[in-house]
Design an enzyme around this catalytic site. Structure first.
Site, mmCIF file in Angstrom:
data_model
loop_
_atom_site.group_PDB
_atom_site.id
_atom_site.type_symbol
_atom_site.label_atom_id
_atom_site.label_comp_id
_atom_site.label_asym_id
_atom_site.label_seq_id
_atom_site.Cartn_x
_atom_site.Cartn_y
_atom_site.Cartn_z
ATOM 1 N N CYS A 1 -38.917 -35.304 12.879
ATOM 2 C CA CYS A 1 -39.746 -34.583 11.916
ATOM 3 C C CYS A 1 -40.667 -33.587 12.624
ATOM 4 C CB CYS A 1 -40.581 -35.572 11.097
ATOM 5 S SG CYS A 1 -41.672 -34.753 9.902
ATOM 6 N N LYS B 1 -32.716 -40.460 14.518
ATOM 7 C CA LYS B 1 -32.577 -39.025 14.231
ATOM 8 C C LYS B 1 -33.453 -38.271 15.221
ATOM 9 C CE LYS B 1 -31.917 -35.159 11.732
ATOM 10 N NZ LYS B 1 -32.718 -34.857 10.555
ATOM 11 N N GLY C 1 -27.697 -29.719 10.752
ATOM 12 C CA GLY C 1 -28.314 -28.408 10.883
ATOM 13 C C GLY C 1 -27.413 -27.268 10.479
#
Length: 309
Positions: A91, A132, A194
């Site tokens: 994040c 992630k 992405g």
């Protein structure tokens, strides 16, 4: 996708897409074991065996920097029925990073290793522990070291967003080729993420990275049936069907105390949809100053009626 990809959105999107897995909004872990109510609030699917009503597994995502408390909360998540846990090291939000969470840990591969290792040792070995990450904080060459830390710690799989934190979400900074280099040197399964907005993007990403799995995030809100567009080359959902979905979402969101947040939630979704649908831009302009549910729903209904006329 904090604040918009909630359980109601997961419910709808998994009904119209063949997603293999969903991950919740992150549960922020600081220095305590959170009460069960926090997990149930962010992941009501726990009441349904950790799956949406259409059967898609939903994995609880944790974000934090203390290995002990991350492990304690991971154990709790699994105990309550989550089919695995996912750890967020990607994040890029300033509010998260300034508190040493999310992508800020990309600067500390050893701490990433300790968090993943402690979580892996704490939970049922039969349950997946995934992570992630991004390619690094400001240097994509750090991606290999970070991924290796995750792998050596015993993670089941890792999702790599093919940009650094400093890259943000700028389209021109995508670096799929770095994922291929990492895949060739790290043993655990890698999922690429992405700049996948359509079927061709998905094919290009798979070819460039050499992986066999993709994660979509923002694109799933831009194009509601993106999962099946990427996976099966389906046609893009029509605007008429999107309007029907928006009205269904409105029925979900207005129920109970969530109705207080509905105006902001539907505006957020329209802000994503306008990247794919010009009509969403007009609709967003019509409702952007409204802060009550009823007039927003009336405008959505009117748009649907005008389309059918």
């Amino acid at each position: 996708m904090e604040g918009v990809l909630d359980h109601l959105m997961r419910e709808m999107l998994t009904e119209i897409n063949d997603y293999d897995l969903c991950v919740t909004e992150f549960v922020r872990i600081v220095d305590q074991l959170l009460p069960n109510s926090v997990f149930y609030r962010l992941c009501p699917e726990l009441h349904n065996g950790g799956k949406t009503s259409s059967g898609t597994p939903v994995r609880i995502q944790l974000l934090g920097q203390d290995p002990h408390w991350m492990a304690e909360n991971a154990y709790r998540a699994i105990e309550l029925g989550s089919p695995g846990v996912d750890i967020n090291f990607g994040c890029p939000a300033k509010s998260v990073n300034k508190n040493r969470g999310g992508a800020s840990l990309l600067k500390e591969p050893e701490l990433i290793y300790q968090i993943v290792k402690t979580v892996r040792e704490a939970v049922d070995p039969a349950k997946p522990v995934s992570a992630k990450i991004r390619l690094g904080w400001d240097d994509p060459s750090h991606g290999l070291e970070i991924t290796d830390a995750v792998a050596q710690a015993g993670a089941t799989e890792v999702t790599i967003h093919a940009r650094t934190k400093e890259d943000g979400y700028k389209a021109e900074t995508i670096k799929w080729e770095y994922i291929r280099e990492i895949k060739d040197r790290v043993a655990i399964p890698i999922i690429a993420n992405g700049e996948v907005w359509n079927h061709q993007n998905g094919e290009d990403c798979l070819n460039a990275t050499g992986v066999d799995s993709l994660m979509v995030c923002r694109g799933a809100l831009n194009l509601p049936n993106l999962g099946n567009v990427v996976k099966h080359n389906h046609q893009h959902m029509s605007w008429a069907d999107v309007l029907t979905l928006l009205l269904r979402y409105s029925e979900y969101e207005i129920k109970g105390d969530k109705g207080l947040y509905y105006p902001n939630r539907v505006k957020q979704w329209l802000a994503y949809l306008r990247h794919e649908y010009p009509q969403a831009k007009e609709l967003f302009a019509d409702i952007r100053r409204l802060n009550k549910a009823a007039p927003i729903v009336e405008i959505l209904q009117s748009a649907q009626q005008n389309l059918a006329a």
